[in-house]
Design an enzyme around this catalytic site. Structure first.
Site, PDB file in Angstrom:
ATOM      1  N   SER A 117       4.994  -3.774   4.186  1.00 32.96           N
ATOM      2  CA  SER A 117       6.142  -2.898   3.955  1.00 32.96           C
ATOM      3  C   SER A 117       6.044  -2.205   2.606  1.00 32.96           C
ATOM      4  O   SER A 117       6.904  -1.389   2.265  1.00 32.96           O
ATOM      5  CB  SER A 117       7.445  -3.711   4.020  1.00 32.96           C
ATOM      6  OG  SER A 117       7.423  -4.735   3.046  1.00 32.96           O
ATOM      7  N   HIS A 138       4.297  -0.870  10.866  1.00 33.73           N
ATOM      8  CA  HIS A 138       5.386  -1.538  10.156  1.00 33.73           C
ATOM      9  C   HIS A 138       6.535  -1.830  11.105  1.00 33.73           C
ATOM     10  O   HIS A 138       7.248  -0.927  11.548  1.00 33.73           O
ATOM     11  CB  HIS A 138       5.869  -0.662   8.991  1.00 33.73           C
ATOM     12  CG  HIS A 138       6.898  -1.316   8.137  1.00 33.73           C
ATOM     13  ND1 HIS A 138       7.850  -0.622   7.438  1.00 33.73           N
ATOM     14  CD2 HIS A 138       7.128  -2.634   7.873  1.00 33.73           C
ATOM     15  CE1 HIS A 138       8.625  -1.469   6.785  1.00 33.73           C
ATOM     16  NE2 HIS A 138       8.211  -2.695   7.038  1.00 33.73           N
ATOM     17  N   GLU A 150       7.121   1.900  12.578  1.00 31.01           N
ATOM     18  CA  GLU A 150       6.485   2.963  11.799  1.00 31.01           C
ATOM     19  C   GLU A 150       4.973   2.884  12.002  1.00 31.01           C
ATOM     20  O   GLU A 150       4.377   1.827  11.788  1.00 31.01           O
ATOM     21  CB  GLU A 150       6.812   2.822  10.315  1.00 31.01           C
ATOM     22  CG  GLU A 150       8.243   3.168   9.974  1.00 31.01           C
ATOM     23  CD  GLU A 150       8.541   3.074   8.484  1.00 31.01           C
ATOM     24  OE1 GLU A 150       9.196   3.968   7.956  1.00 31.01           O
ATOM     25  OE2 GLU A 150       8.113   2.087   7.846  1.00 31.01           O
ATOM     26  N   ASN A 188      12.149   2.281   4.407  1.00 32.46           N
ATOM     27  CA  ASN A 188      12.477   1.542   3.181  1.00 32.46           C
ATOM     28  C   ASN A 188      12.770   2.457   1.999  1.00 32.46           C
ATOM     29  O   ASN A 188      13.363   2.023   1.007  1.00 32.46           O
ATOM     30  CB  ASN A 188      11.352   0.567   2.827  1.00 32.46           C
ATOM     31  CG  ASN A 188      11.415  -0.683   3.678  1.00 32.46           C
ATOM     32  OD1 ASN A 188      12.372  -0.909   4.406  1.00 32.46           O
ATOM     33  ND2 ASN A 188      10.382  -1.506   3.613  1.00 32.46           N
TER      34      ASN A 188
END
Length: 220
Positions: A117, A138, A150, A188
């Protein structure tokens, strides 16, 4: 995509293995010690049994899904997988060493993917001799329930590999988004600041925790 490897039987790796097996694909789940593998399989069973209580699964489906997951401590067992997903803890050197090992044991066809991440996919790819078959995948917690995925190509990831990852997303009922290899990727980048600002609001006394939680649940 006929056989998937997952390295790391913790919350993320176990969840990835569970979701993959739920959708009918065989999975090799690897960890360092037998007790880690056993704990991972038990956690998967527990999550599936919770699904039975919520009428998501029938009881017979639990054993059927688990039968598609082979737990092992031998990294060589993933050698003929089409895709191997790394889901170990966030330590750059540990991930590099693991990918170097995977590069040696896996068939040249195997796509290697990191669930990082925070680290650069392109930098991790340098620990292998297959940067064209290296990618970021991800997942989000809990991977068996959260549909988002992702797909993060590195500098040298081939279009063939990106297409194969999109196929994996379709097969496992994931909603995939293609994002660039940049710190925090896409989600994120806004998820972490959102959490940080919520903490600052409490710290500065503008609102209490129940108020912020309710605002987020109702508005976001």
């Amino acid at each position: 995509m006929k056989k998937i490897g997952v390295v790391g039987a913790g919350n993320m790796g176990g969840g990835i293995a569970q979701k993959t097996a739920q959708e009918g694909l065989p999975v090799i789940l690897v960890d360092m010690k037998p007790e880690f593998v056993e704990r991972g399989l038990n956690n998967i069973r527990g999550t599936l049994e919770q699904g039975v209580k919520r009428n998501v699964f029938r009881p017979e489906q639990v054993d059927e899904i688990l039968s598609r997951i082979q737990g092992t401590v031998d990294l060589g067992d993933v050698k003929d997988c089409d895709l191997v997903i790394e889901a170990v803890f966030e330590d750059f050197e540990v991930k590099k060493q693991l990918f170097s090992q995977l590069d040696r044991v896996c068939d040249p066809k195997t796509i290697l993917a990191t669930n990082t991440s925070s680290f650069s996919v392109s930098e991790l790819a340098k620990s292998t001799n297959r940067a064209d078959r290296f990618v970021g995948l991800h997942f989000f917690y809990h991977p068996a329930m959260n549909r988002l995925l992702e797909i993060i190509p590195g500098d040298h990831t081939s279009q063939e590999v990106i297409g194969a990852c999109k196929q994996y997303a379709i097969l496992t009922a994931k909603t995939d988004i293609l994002v660039k290899d940049t710190p925090g990727f896409a989600v994120n980048r806004f998820f972490a600041p959102l959490n940080n600002e919520a903490a600052r609001i409490v710290e500065e006394g503008w609102a209490n925790i129940p108020t912020i939680d309710r605002a987020v649940m109702d508005a976001l």
